[in-house]
Design a protein around this motif. Sequence first.
Motif, PDB file in Angstrom:
ATOM      1  N   THR A   1       0.770  -1.278   0.042  1.00 15.89           N
ATOM      2  CA  THR A   1       0.069   0.007   0.099  1.00 15.89           C
ATOM      3  C   THR A   1       0.841   1.285   0.092  1.00 15.89           C
ATOM      4  OG1 THR A   1      -1.699  -1.091   1.061  1.00 15.89           O
ATOM      5  CG2 THR A   1      -1.593   1.200   1.412  1.00 15.89           C
ATOM      6  N   ILE A   2       0.436   2.284  -0.611  1.00 15.70           N
ATOM      7  CA  ILE A   2       0.966   3.455  -0.729  1.00 15.70           C
ATOM      8  C   ILE A   2      -0.028   4.649  -0.210  1.00 15.70           C
ATOM      9  CG2 ILE A   2       2.078   5.504  -2.185  1.00 15.70           C
ATOM     10  CD1 ILE A   2       3.699   3.429  -3.722  1.00 15.70           C
ATOM     11  N   VAL A   3       0.365   5.692   0.560  1.00 12.86           N
ATOM     12  CA  VAL A   3      -0.566   6.655   0.962  1.00 12.86           C
ATOM     13  C   VAL A   3       0.119   7.862   0.979  1.00 12.86           C
ATOM     14  CG1 VAL A   3      -2.198   4.990   2.341  1.00 12.86           C
ATOM     15  CG2 VAL A   3      -0.004   6.173   3.448  1.00 12.86           C
ATOM     16  N   LYS A   4      -0.688   8.861   0.848  1.00 10.81           N
ATOM     17  CA  LYS A   4      -0.099  10.041   0.867  1.00 10.81           C
ATOM     18  C   LYS A   4       0.335  10.465   2.524  1.00 10.81           C
ATOM     19  CE  LYS A   4      -1.328  14.945  -0.097  1.00 10.81           C
ATOM     20  NZ  LYS A   4      -2.560  15.885  -0.391  1.00 10.81           N
ATOM     21  N   SER A   5       1.258  11.126   2.635  1.00  8.06           N
ATOM     22  CA  SER A   5       1.504  11.500   3.990  1.00  8.06           C
ATOM     23  C   SER A   5       0.580  12.376   4.813  1.00  8.06           C
ATOM     24  CB  SER A   5       2.933  12.582   4.080  1.00  8.06           C
ATOM     25  OG  SER A   5       4.075  12.055   3.540  1.00  8.06           O
ATOM     26  N   GLY A   6       0.280  12.077   5.836  1.00 11.44           N
ATOM     27  CA  GLY A   6      -0.900  12.531   6.763  1.00 11.44           C
ATOM     28  C   GLY A   6      -2.010  11.837   6.626  1.00 11.44           C
ATOM     29  N   SER A   7      -2.180  10.829   5.708  1.00 18.57           N
ATOM     30  CA  SER A   7      -3.227  10.042   5.569  1.00 18.57           C
ATOM     31  C   SER A   7      -3.274   8.661   6.315  1.00 18.57           C
ATOM     32  CB  SER A   7      -3.430   9.570   3.933  1.00 18.57           C
ATOM     33  OG  SER A   7      -3.661  10.686   3.036  1.00 18.57           O
ATOM     34  N   ASN A   8      -4.523   8.227   6.744  1.00 14.34           N
ATOM     35  CA  ASN A   8      -4.590   7.114   7.418  1.00 14.34           C
ATOM     36  C   ASN A   8      -4.189   5.988   6.604  1.00 14.34           C
ATOM     37  OD1 ASN A   8      -5.496   5.614  10.210  1.00 14.34           O
ATOM     38  ND2 ASN A   8      -7.049   4.675   8.738  1.00 14.34           N
ATOM     39  N   ALA A   9      -3.706   4.981   6.982  1.00 16.68           N
ATOM     40  CA  ALA A   9      -3.122   3.609   6.122  1.00 16.68           C
ATOM     41  C   ALA A   9      -3.799   2.433   6.635  1.00 16.68           C
ATOM     42  CB  ALA A   9      -1.677   3.645   6.366  1.00 16.68           C
ATOM     43  N   THR A  10      -4.327   1.905   5.523  1.00 16.77           N
ATOM     44  CA  THR A  10      -5.070   0.428   6.018  1.00 16.77           C
ATOM     45  C   THR A  10      -4.580  -0.423   4.825  1.00 16.77           C
ATOM     46  OG1 THR A  10      -6.792   0.704   4.511  1.00 16.77           O
ATOM     47  CG2 THR A  10      -7.323   1.197   6.670  1.00 16.77           C
ATOM     48  N   MET A  11      -4.287  -1.836   5.307  1.00 18.64           N
ATOM     49  CA  MET A  11      -3.622  -2.949   4.428  1.00 18.64           C
ATOM     50  C   MET A  11      -4.522  -4.213   4.638  1.00 18.64           C
ATOM     51  SD  MET A  11       0.409  -2.448   4.777  1.00 18.64           S
ATOM     52  CE  MET A  11       1.046  -3.493   3.700  1.00 18.64           C
ATOM     53  N   VAL A  12      -4.642  -4.589   3.280  1.00 20.21           N
ATOM     54  CA  VAL A  12      -5.468  -5.927   3.110  1.00 20.21           C
ATOM     55  C   VAL A  12      -4.630  -7.222   3.337  1.00 20.21           C
ATOM     56  CG1 VAL A  12      -7.001  -7.269   1.670  1.00 20.21           C
ATOM     57  CG2 VAL A  12      -7.346  -4.768   2.269  1.00 20.21           C
ATOM     58  N   GLY A  13      -5.053  -8.115   4.004  1.00 20.74           N
ATOM     59  CA  GLY A  13      -4.177  -9.335   3.981  1.00 20.74           C
ATOM     60  C   GLY A  13      -5.093 -10.665   3.364  1.00 20.74           C
ATOM     61  N   LYS A  14      -4.655 -11.312   2.794  1.00 20.05           N
ATOM     62  CA  LYS A  14      -5.355 -12.464   2.016  1.00 20.05           C
ATOM     63  C   LYS A  14      -4.957 -13.548   2.368  1.00 20.05           C
ATOM     64  CE  LYS A  14      -7.991 -14.858  -1.025  1.00 20.05           C
ATOM     65  NZ  LYS A  14      -9.712 -14.976  -0.701  1.00 20.05           N
ATOM     66  N   PHE A  15      -5.574 -14.614   3.214  1.00 19.16           N
ATOM     67  CA  PHE A  15      -5.259 -15.881   3.816  1.00 19.16           C
ATOM     68  C   PHE A  15      -5.908 -17.117   3.118  1.00 19.16           C
ATOM     69  CE2 PHE A  15      -4.411 -12.361   6.491  1.00 19.16           C
ATOM     70  CZ  PHE A  15      -3.112 -12.661   6.912  1.00 19.16           C
ATOM     71  N   ASP A  16      -5.074 -17.883   2.366  1.00 15.26           N
ATOM     72  CA  ASP A  16      -5.521 -19.179   1.765  1.00 15.26           C
ATOM     73  C   ASP A  16      -4.678 -20.202   1.759  1.00 15.26           C
ATOM     74  OD1 ASP A  16      -4.028 -19.004  -0.526  1.00 15.26           O
ATOM     75  OD2 ASP A  16      -5.647 -17.852  -1.478  1.00 15.26           O
ATOM     76  N   TYR A  17      -4.830 -21.414   1.433  1.00 16.15           N
ATOM     77  CA  TYR A  17      -4.039 -22.653   1.396  1.00 16.15           C
ATOM     78  C   TYR A  17      -4.372 -23.326   0.332  1.00 16.15           C
ATOM     79  CZ  TYR A  17      -3.277 -21.885   6.419  1.00 16.15           C
ATOM     80  OH  TYR A  17      -2.953 -21.512   7.611  1.00 16.15           O
ATOM     81  N   ASP A  18      -3.153 -23.637  -0.455  1.00 14.34           N
ATOM     82  CA  ASP A  18      -2.869 -24.956  -1.567  1.00 14.34           C
ATOM     83  C   ASP A  18      -2.499 -23.811  -2.659  1.00 14.34           C
ATOM     84  OD1 ASP A  18      -2.536 -27.269  -3.101  1.00 14.34           O
ATOM     85  OD2 ASP A  18      -4.563 -26.688  -4.061  1.00 14.34           O
TER      86      ASP A  18
ATOM     87  N   LEU B   1      -3.632   0.742  10.168  1.00 13.12           N
ATOM     88  CA  LEU B   1      -2.144   1.072  10.600  1.00 13.12           C
ATOM     89  C   LEU B   1      -2.136   2.590  11.094  1.00 13.12           C
ATOM     90  CD1 LEU B   1      -0.409  -0.721   7.815  1.00 13.12           C
ATOM     91  CD2 LEU B   1      -0.995  -1.568  10.017  1.00 13.12           C
ATOM     92  N   GLY B   2      -3.328   3.165  10.844  1.00 14.14           N
ATOM     93  CA  GLY B   2      -3.148   4.641  11.396  1.00 14.14           C
ATOM     94  C   GLY B   2      -2.430   5.554  10.528  1.00 14.14           C
ATOM     95  N   VAL B   3      -1.834   6.844  11.055  1.00 17.97           N
ATOM     96  CA  VAL B   3      -1.448   7.768  10.392  1.00 17.97           C
ATOM     97  C   VAL B   3       0.058   7.593  11.004  1.00 17.97           C
ATOM     98  CG1 VAL B   3      -0.891   9.989   9.936  1.00 17.97           C
ATOM     99  CG2 VAL B   3      -3.277   9.509  10.281  1.00 17.97           C
ATOM    100  N   ARG B   4       0.976   7.307   9.731  1.00 16.78           N
ATOM    101  CA  ARG B   4       2.466   7.071  10.018  1.00 16.78           C
ATOM    102  C   ARG B   4       3.290   8.147   9.392  1.00 16.78           C
ATOM    103  NH1 ARG B   4       3.287   2.616  13.598  1.00 16.78           N
ATOM    104  NH2 ARG B   4       1.117   1.679  13.678  1.00 16.78           N
ATOM    105  N   ALA B   5       4.602   8.156   9.939  1.00 15.18           N
ATOM    106  CA  ALA B   5       5.302   9.237   9.295  1.00 15.18           C
ATOM    107  C   ALA B   5       6.030   8.750   8.160  1.00 15.18           C
ATOM    108  CB  ALA B   5       6.655   9.219  10.356  1.00 15.18           C
ATOM    109  N   THR B   6       6.470   9.755   7.288  1.00 12.30           N
ATOM    110  CA  THR B   6       6.708   9.379   5.759  1.00 12.30           C
ATOM    111  C   THR B   6       7.962   8.301   5.939  1.00 12.30           C
ATOM    112  OG1 THR B   6       6.372  11.871   5.385  1.00 12.30           O
ATOM    113  CG2 THR B   6       7.883  10.466   4.050  1.00 12.30           C
ATOM    114  N   GLY B   7       7.842   7.433   5.019  1.00 16.49           N
ATOM    115  CA  GLY B   7       8.811   6.412   5.133  1.00 16.49           C
ATOM    116  C   GLY B   7       8.248   5.133   4.783  1.00 16.49           C
ATOM    117  N   ASP B   8       9.097   4.072   4.964  1.00 16.15           N
ATOM    118  CA  ASP B   8       8.785   2.637   4.313  1.00 16.15           C
ATOM    119  C   ASP B   8       8.668   1.841   5.651  1.00 16.15           C
ATOM    120  OD1 ASP B   8       8.697   2.597   1.212  1.00 16.15           O
ATOM    121  OD2 ASP B   8      10.083   4.175   1.759  1.00 16.15           O
ATOM    122  N   TYR B   9       7.741   0.962   5.603  1.00 18.62           N
ATOM    123  CA  TYR B   9       7.167  -0.174   6.845  1.00 18.62           C
ATOM    124  C   TYR B   9       7.204  -1.449   6.126  1.00 18.62           C
ATOM    125  CZ  TYR B   9       6.512   4.436   8.634  1.00 18.62           C
ATOM    126  OH  TYR B   9       6.635   5.590   9.472  1.00 18.62           O
ATOM    127  N   ILE B  10       7.496  -2.455   6.769  1.00 19.94           N
ATOM    128  CA  ILE B  10       7.235  -3.911   6.725  1.00 19.94           C
ATOM    129  C   ILE B  10       6.202  -4.281   7.671  1.00 19.94           C
ATOM    130  CG2 ILE B  10       9.004  -4.635   8.178  1.00 19.94           C
ATOM    131  CD1 ILE B  10       9.221  -7.140   6.502  1.00 19.94           C
TER     132      ILE B  10
END
Length: 320
Positions: free
Chosen positions: A62-79, A121-130
């Motif tokens: 996900t890429i968001v603009k500085s100052g924006s709230n960030a959300t990320m989607v996870g998808k979980f499956d098997y096989d 993930l809330g509002v995060r500082a400018t940067g990159d995250y895992i």
Amino acid sequence: MRFFLLALCLSAFSIGLWADCPDYTTPSNPPSFSKPTKRNFRNFGNTILAGLYVPYHMVYDTIVKSGSNATMVGKFDYDAVFHKDLEGEYIHVYIYGTAMSGWTYVGRYTTNGDGKITANLGVRATGDYIVRMVVEGDLSSADGYLTVADPGRQTVLFDVDGTLTTNDFEALADYSGIKIADAYYYAPETVNAYRNKGYQVIYLTGRPYWNTKDTREWFPLKGMKSWHYHPSSDYWGANVQAYKTDYINYLRNTVGLDIIRAYGNATTDIAAYAASGIPKSDTWIIGENAGKEGTQSITGNYSLHYNTVVASTPQSASCY
């Protein structure tokens, strides 16, 4: 007092400039990680599912603009073939990245009927995250990447199949386990040169989301970082052109990225880039469609392009 104020201003100035640059180092070197406590799956059928099949989880970058709230989607499956969704189970979410001293716990979420969660993930500082998402029932996990970018960040866009790989069928070959996809000669060097010059690199592909696990493994095998990676949410993309156009419009109009160059190989790439306002003079096409419709041509492989166009490209103006 004057010296203190000058030092403070220089420090703030330096932090501001640094923040404009993609942080490729921090998320690549996360600290040790402690998994949550393993507990039984909430549904017994999922215990059987996880015991019989290999997890094929993925997290959408996900890429968001500085100052924006960030959300990320996870998808979980098997096989690898059936991709049976993991429904109604707990997922623990953690984040680590720029200017952080260690992993931070985000929270526990429950997968829906499609095996998905959306983590706030809330509002995060400018940067990159895992961002790491862990299944409570078997402690299997998947990583994704969050980028928080200032408007105006200069960006280079790459398609994957037939653009970085040597043909459009490499994804199927990878997925079938037939072979590891071949990269064009000097394609990794081209991608990495832009990173080293301070550009934001984005991979925008028509590959389906369930191919993400294999694709993320492919990038480092070829010497490239695996983010920012954006696959199609469809099975092989019902309308790749529209999907790519929509996402580029999001990057340009919502995040505010300055896409200075875009690479592709297909007519759908040419159309999507044009529809989203990327000039033909900044659209570089490799393969049989090279140079079509007024685009710039890459002939054969990336070696000449790397040693001329890429080598002469200056450091990103938004990153000092």
